[in-house]
Write an enzyme that holds these catalytic residues in place. Structure first.
Site, PDB file in Angstrom:
ATOM      1  N   HIS A 166       0.845  -1.199   0.000  1.00  0.00           N
ATOM      2  CA  HIS A 166       0.000   0.000   0.000  1.00  0.00           C
ATOM      3  C   HIS A 166       0.873   1.238   0.000  1.00  0.00           C
ATOM      4  O   HIS A 166       1.904   1.284   0.656  1.00  0.00           O
ATOM      5  CB  HIS A 166      -0.963   0.000   1.196  1.00  0.00           C
ATOM      6  CG  HIS A 166      -0.302  -0.265   2.512  1.00  0.00           C
ATOM      7  ND1 HIS A 166       0.053  -1.534   2.924  1.00  0.00           N
ATOM      8  CD2 HIS A 166       0.098   0.561   3.492  1.00  0.00           C
ATOM      9  CE1 HIS A 166       0.632  -1.471   4.105  1.00  0.00           C
ATOM     10  NE2 HIS A 166       0.683  -0.206   4.481  1.00  0.00           N
ATOM     11  N   HIS A 220       0.965   5.009   1.111  1.00  0.00           N
ATOM     12  CA  HIS A 220       0.331   6.039   1.950  1.00  0.00           C
ATOM     13  C   HIS A 220       0.400   7.369   1.213  1.00  0.00           C
ATOM     14  O   HIS A 220       1.473   7.745   0.714  1.00  0.00           O
ATOM     15  CB  HIS A 220       1.101   6.219   3.260  1.00  0.00           C
ATOM     16  CG  HIS A 220       1.089   5.038   4.184  1.00  0.00           C
ATOM     17  ND1 HIS A 220       0.235   4.952   5.265  1.00  0.00           N
ATOM     18  CD2 HIS A 220       1.833   3.907   4.211  1.00  0.00           C
ATOM     19  CE1 HIS A 220       0.467   3.823   5.919  1.00  0.00           C
ATOM     20  NE2 HIS A 220       1.433   3.162   5.300  1.00  0.00           N
TER      21      HIS A 220
HETATM   22  P1  AMP Z   1       1.877   0.049   7.363  1.00  0.00           P
HETATM   23  O1  AMP Z   1       2.606   0.303   8.660  1.00  0.00           O
HETATM   24  O2  AMP Z   1       2.491   0.803   6.220  1.00  0.00           O
HETATM   25  O3  AMP Z   1       1.710  -1.448   7.081  1.00  0.00           O
HETATM   26  O4  AMP Z   1       0.459   0.700   7.571  1.00  0.00           O
HETATM   27  C1  AMP Z   1      -0.743  -0.002   7.556  1.00  0.00           C
HETATM   28  C2  AMP Z   1      -1.815   1.038   7.628  1.00  0.00           C
HETATM   29  O5  AMP Z   1      -3.043   0.402   7.386  1.00  0.00           O
HETATM   30  C3  AMP Z   1      -1.921   1.730   9.004  1.00  0.00           C
HETATM   31  O6  AMP Z   1      -1.769   3.145   8.812  1.00  0.00           O
HETATM   32  C4  AMP Z   1      -3.316   1.342   9.494  1.00  0.00           C
HETATM   33  O7  AMP Z   1      -3.940   2.384  10.203  1.00  0.00           O
HETATM   34  C5  AMP Z   1      -4.031   1.017   8.197  1.00  0.00           C
HETATM   35  N1  AMP Z   1      -5.124   0.047   8.295  1.00  0.00           N
HETATM   36  C6  AMP Z   1      -5.095  -1.171   8.893  1.00  0.00           C
HETATM   37  N2  AMP Z   1      -6.286  -1.799   8.752  1.00  0.00           N
HETATM   38  C7  AMP Z   1      -7.074  -0.958   8.039  1.00  0.00           C
HETATM   39  C8  AMP Z   1      -8.432  -1.014   7.574  1.00  0.00           C
HETATM   40  N3  AMP Z   1      -9.215  -2.080   7.814  1.00  0.00           N
HETATM   41  N4  AMP Z   1      -8.919   0.035   6.881  1.00  0.00           N
HETATM   42  C9  AMP Z   1      -8.155   1.130   6.637  1.00  0.00           C
HETATM   43  N5  AMP Z   1      -6.864   1.247   7.052  1.00  0.00           N
HETATM   44  C10 AMP Z   1      -6.335   0.228   7.737  1.00  0.00           C
END
Ligand code: AMP
Ligand code: ZN
Length: 149
Positions: free
Chosen positions: A100, A102
């Site tokens: 993903h 950001h």
């Molecule tokens: P990362 O540390 O780059 O893996 O970030 C994962 C991101 O996904 C975090 O900022 C979480 O807040 C976000 N996240 C996790 N589960 C969900 C969800 N169901 N819907 C939207 N965002 C999510």
């Protein structure tokens, strides 16, 4: 991929506040936003990290993030800029193992808020926030139509 929360969002089995989607990508609000409008762009097909991601798809992922950053400048919560970021692998703090990007909207002078945001990360009014960014996408498309007219 079963057990992957982002795949469940793609299939509609888990909720998300969506910003845009096409055949390849989906963009939705982060549930623990660092700033208002913090959005995640994902490829619809599961790839766990950059090692697992087709480079052409990576380019499309960036193009989606680029477009969103432009839309955020034109949204009803106009941003002055954005941070685009991929946490690739556990060592880099990746917590959801579906690639993903950001896209984190920034305001001039918000440095302190942004730093605090890593700790606070509280959701804003999700529907209102998503609608504001979608408006930015509409404005961007209108600008592009005018430029090419
Ligand atoms: P990362 O540390 O780059 O893996 O970030 C994962 C991101 O996904 C975090 O900022 C979480 O807040 C976000 N996240 C996790 N589960 C969900 C969800 N169901 N819907 C939207 N965002 C999510
Ligand atoms: Zn997945």
């Amino acid at each position: 991929m079963s057990g992957c929360v982002f795949c469940r969002i793609v299939s509609g089995d888990a909720p998300a506040t969506k910003i845009f989607e096409d055949d390849i990508l989906l963009a939705f609000l982060d549930i623990r936003p660092i700033t208002r409008g913090h959005t995640l762009v994902i490829p619809k097909n599961h790839a766990s990290d950059l090692d697992d991601l087709n480079p052409a798809l990576g380019a499309q992922l960036f193009a989606g993030g680029h477009r969103l950053a432009k839309a955020m400048r034109r949204s009803d919560f106009p941003a002055d800029g954005a941070n685009l970021l991929i946490n690739d692998g556990k060592a880099a703090f990746q917590t959801v193992h579906h690639v993903h990007l950001h896209v984190i909207p920034r305001q001039t002078g918000d440095t302190f808020t942004f730093a605090k945001g890593f700790v606070l990360r509280r959701p804003h009014d999700m529907e209102h926030t998503a609608a504001a960014i979608r408006t930015g996408l509409d404005r961007l498309a209108a600008e592009e139509r005018e430029t090419h007219a």
